[in-house]
Design an enzyme around this catalytic site. Sequence first.
Site, PDB file in Angstrom:
ATOM      1  N   GLU A 200      35.490 -33.335  -1.696  1.00 48.58           N
ATOM      2  CA  GLU A 200      35.332 -32.292  -2.951  1.00 48.58           C
ATOM      3  C   GLU A 200      36.116 -32.997  -4.042  1.00 48.58           C
ATOM      4  O   GLU A 200      37.105 -33.443  -3.868  1.00 48.58           O
ATOM      5  CB  GLU A 200      35.666 -31.037  -2.599  1.00 48.58           C
ATOM      6  CG  GLU A 200      34.708 -30.208  -1.460  1.00 48.58           C
ATOM      7  CD  GLU A 200      35.044 -28.884  -1.444  1.00 48.58           C
ATOM      8  OE1 GLU A 200      34.206 -28.012  -0.982  1.00 48.58           O
ATOM      9  OE2 GLU A 200      36.393 -28.463  -1.730  1.00 48.58           O
TER      10      GLU A 200
ATOM     11  N   ASN B  52      37.066 -27.188   5.908  1.00 50.60           N
ATOM     12  CA  ASN B  52      37.855 -27.492   4.723  1.00 50.60           C
ATOM     13  C   ASN B  52      39.653 -27.326   5.186  1.00 50.60           C
ATOM     14  O   ASN B  52      39.966 -26.106   5.564  1.00 50.60           O
ATOM     15  CB  ASN B  52      37.677 -26.568   3.608  1.00 50.60           C
ATOM     16  CG  ASN B  52      38.356 -27.046   2.484  1.00 50.60           C
ATOM     17  OD1 ASN B  52      39.569 -27.399   2.304  1.00 50.60           O
ATOM     18  ND2 ASN B  52      37.709 -27.312   1.443  1.00 50.60           N
TER      19      ASN B  52
ATOM     20  N   GLY C 106      36.927 -22.893   4.800  1.00 47.62           N
ATOM     21  CA  GLY C 106      38.365 -23.298   5.100  1.00 47.62           C
ATOM     22  C   GLY C 106      39.383 -22.177   4.806  1.00 47.62           C
ATOM     23  O   GLY C 106      40.254 -21.959   5.876  1.00 47.62           O
TER      24      GLY C 106
ATOM     25  N   ARG D 284      42.218 -32.341  -5.751  1.00 47.82           N
ATOM     26  CA  ARG D 284      41.944 -31.971  -7.031  1.00 47.82           C
ATOM     27  C   ARG D 284      43.075 -32.834  -8.262  1.00 47.82           C
ATOM     28  O   ARG D 284      43.942 -33.833  -7.547  1.00 47.82           O
ATOM     29  CB  ARG D 284      42.695 -30.592  -7.059  1.00 47.82           C
ATOM     30  CG  ARG D 284      42.021 -29.512  -6.332  1.00 47.82           C
ATOM     31  CD  ARG D 284      42.619 -28.244  -6.594  1.00 47.82           C
ATOM     32  NE  ARG D 284      42.485 -27.571  -7.907  1.00 47.82           N
ATOM     33  CZ  ARG D 284      41.605 -26.723  -8.134  1.00 47.82           C
ATOM     34  NH1 ARG D 284      40.696 -26.046  -7.234  1.00 47.82           N
ATOM     35  NH2 ARG D 284      41.537 -26.411  -9.454  1.00 47.82           N
TER      36      ARG D 284
ATOM     37  N   HIS E 227      32.128 -21.033   0.235  1.00 50.04           N
ATOM     38  CA  HIS E 227      33.116 -20.545  -0.369  1.00 50.04           C
ATOM     39  C   HIS E 227      33.565 -18.699  -0.071  1.00 50.04           C
ATOM     40  O   HIS E 227      32.514 -18.136  -0.243  1.00 50.04           O
ATOM     41  CB  HIS E 227      32.880 -20.211  -1.792  1.00 50.04           C
ATOM     42  CG  HIS E 227      34.135 -20.317  -2.638  1.00 50.04           C
ATOM     43  ND1 HIS E 227      35.130 -21.259  -3.180  1.00 50.04           N
ATOM     44  CD2 HIS E 227      34.664 -18.973  -3.378  1.00 50.04           C
ATOM     45  CE1 HIS E 227      36.115 -20.604  -3.682  1.00 50.04           C
ATOM     46  NE2 HIS E 227      35.775 -19.396  -3.876  1.00 50.04           N
ATOM     47  N   GLY E 228      34.412 -18.536   0.676  1.00 51.51           N
ATOM     48  CA  GLY E 228      34.838 -17.321   0.968  1.00 51.51           C
ATOM     49  C   GLY E 228      34.393 -16.754   2.100  1.00 51.51           C
ATOM     50  O   GLY E 228      34.331 -15.327   2.363  1.00 51.51           O
TER      51      GLY E 228
ATOM     52  N   HIS F 124      47.380 -29.764  -3.288  1.00 53.89           N
ATOM     53  CA  HIS F 124      47.336 -29.591  -1.835  1.00 53.89           C
ATOM     54  C   HIS F 124      47.045 -31.019  -1.100  1.00 53.89           C
ATOM     55  O   HIS F 124      47.884 -31.704  -0.971  1.00 53.89           O
ATOM     56  CB  HIS F 124      46.340 -28.546  -1.420  1.00 53.89           C
ATOM     57  CG  HIS F 124      45.024 -28.337  -1.793  1.00 53.89           C
ATOM     58  ND1 HIS F 124      44.299 -29.457  -2.221  1.00 53.89           N
ATOM     59  CD2 HIS F 124      44.514 -27.239  -2.555  1.00 53.89           C
ATOM     60  CE1 HIS F 124      42.836 -28.701  -2.749  1.00 53.89           C
ATOM     61  NE2 HIS F 124      43.272 -27.736  -3.001  1.00 53.89           N
TER      62      HIS F 124
ATOM     63  N   ARG G  63      56.831 -26.918   0.958  1.00 52.90           N
ATOM     64  CA  ARG G  63      58.370 -27.176   1.419  1.00 52.90           C
ATOM     65  C   ARG G  63      58.539 -28.748   1.187  1.00 52.90           C
ATOM     66  O   ARG G  63      59.591 -29.102   1.382  1.00 52.90           O
ATOM     67  CB  ARG G  63      59.066 -26.702   2.622  1.00 52.90           C
ATOM     68  CG  ARG G  63      59.149 -25.384   2.642  1.00 52.90           C
ATOM     69  CD  ARG G  63      59.725 -24.893   3.951  1.00 52.90           C
ATOM     70  NE  ARG G  63      61.239 -25.507   4.195  1.00 52.90           N
ATOM     71  CZ  ARG G  63      62.196 -24.768   4.962  1.00 52.90           C
ATOM     72  NH1 ARG G  63      61.593 -24.010   5.768  1.00 52.90           N
ATOM     73  NH2 ARG G  63      63.242 -25.475   4.983  1.00 52.90           N
TER      74      ARG G  63
ATOM     75  N   HIS H  31      39.394 -31.385  -0.561  1.00 56.09           N
ATOM     76  CA  HIS H  31      39.229 -31.352  -2.098  1.00 56.09           C
ATOM     77  C   HIS H  31      40.514 -32.207  -2.637  1.00 56.09           C
ATOM     78  O   HIS H  31      41.422 -31.753  -2.579  1.00 56.09           O
ATOM     79  CB  HIS H  31      39.329 -30.076  -2.583  1.00 56.09           C
ATOM     80  CG  HIS H  31      38.803 -30.042  -4.038  1.00 56.09           C
ATOM     81  ND1 HIS H  31      38.679 -28.598  -4.494  1.00 56.09           N
ATOM     82  CD2 HIS H  31      39.038 -31.158  -5.177  1.00 56.09           C
ATOM     83  CE1 HIS H  31      38.555 -28.936  -6.047  1.00 56.09           C
ATOM     84  NE2 HIS H  31      38.493 -30.304  -6.071  1.00 56.09           N
TER      85      HIS H  31
ATOM     86  N   ASP I 212      42.038 -28.026   3.115  1.00 57.18           N
ATOM     87  CA  ASP I 212      43.206 -27.900   2.097  1.00 57.18           C
ATOM     88  C   ASP I 212      44.326 -27.311   2.223  1.00 57.18           C
ATOM     89  O   ASP I 212      45.219 -28.017   1.766  1.00 57.18           O
ATOM     90  CB  ASP I 212      42.418 -27.621   0.650  1.00 57.18           C
ATOM     91  CG  ASP I 212      41.163 -28.441   0.213  1.00 57.18           C
ATOM     92  OD1 ASP I 212      41.084 -29.489   0.991  1.00 57.18           O
ATOM     93  OD2 ASP I 212      40.330 -27.835  -0.750  1.00 57.18           O
ATOM     94  N   HIS I 213      44.181 -25.920   2.825  1.00 56.24           N
ATOM     95  CA  HIS I 213      45.246 -25.171   2.788  1.00 56.24           C
ATOM     96  C   HIS I 213      46.468 -25.487   3.850  1.00 56.24           C
ATOM     97  O   HIS I 213      47.508 -24.963   3.981  1.00 56.24           O
ATOM     98  CB  HIS I 213      44.899 -23.764   2.951  1.00 56.24           C
ATOM     99  CG  HIS I 213      44.017 -23.608   1.281  1.00 56.24           C
ATOM    100  ND1 HIS I 213      44.897 -23.610   0.375  1.00 56.24           N
ATOM    101  CD2 HIS I 213      42.757 -23.076   1.210  1.00 56.24           C
ATOM    102  CE1 HIS I 213      43.913 -23.368  -0.732  1.00 56.24           C
ATOM    103  NE2 HIS I 213      42.959 -22.879  -0.203  1.00 56.24           N
TER     104      HIS I 213
END
Length: 249
Positions: A73, A10, A216, A48, A194-195, A53, A21, A46, A12-13
Amino acid sequence: MSRVLRLGVNIDHVATIRNARGGDHPDPLRAAKIAAEAGADGITAHLREDRRHIGDRDIARLRDEIDLPLNLEMAATAEMLAIALRHRPHAACIVPEKREERTTEGGLDVVGGAVHLAPIITALGEAGVRVSLFIEPDLRQLDAARALGAPVVELHTGAYCDAAAGPAREAQFLRIDKAARHAQALGLECHAGHGLTYDTVEPVAALPAIAELNIGHFLIGEAIFVGLHQAIARMRAHMDAALRGGVAA
């Protein structure tokens, strides 16, 4: 290793850092290419509703410019369904979504939301998109997913990963194990995520009923210290060690 266990990364981040920025750096597309080189089997993103993101352009580029399968997602909304039908990713994982949450906090209520979910699952399936439902490791939710015709479920591993090592974590792991076996018995393909971290991934990866892990946030965080390629390659090594019944170096 006769059993195949896929790793979905993933990204996303990567977009979270970019958006802090503005501009184009770091580029999620570049991250996806590195993930492919490091052993990922797919890319998860994902989109959203608030676009915090990943953005619409990211989805288009990931779909068109990456060879790996894209797992989108998405919330169960008309807007997201239209986007998924336009881009036709390999897979779409329907997740619950609340604007005030920092990250996805739990699984879908498939039991209570069946009427709303049914036409979305049908539309995606008819478009050739493989549908998965992100749910808690709860047998009732699995039964409801099967009744709706979803071919895949993804078990939420957050409670397991957040639990303290010892009896509390073991109890959560047993829930995942039981749910994964139930999914397999129902004929559902079972994913998990997840996690997950290096410390928590191997027991889940070792479960025979699990076909794919989606990871991710931890990988992007670890990449700050060791680089993205190494972070992903090490996760792949932990997964492979679990398949062999050994311990990753």
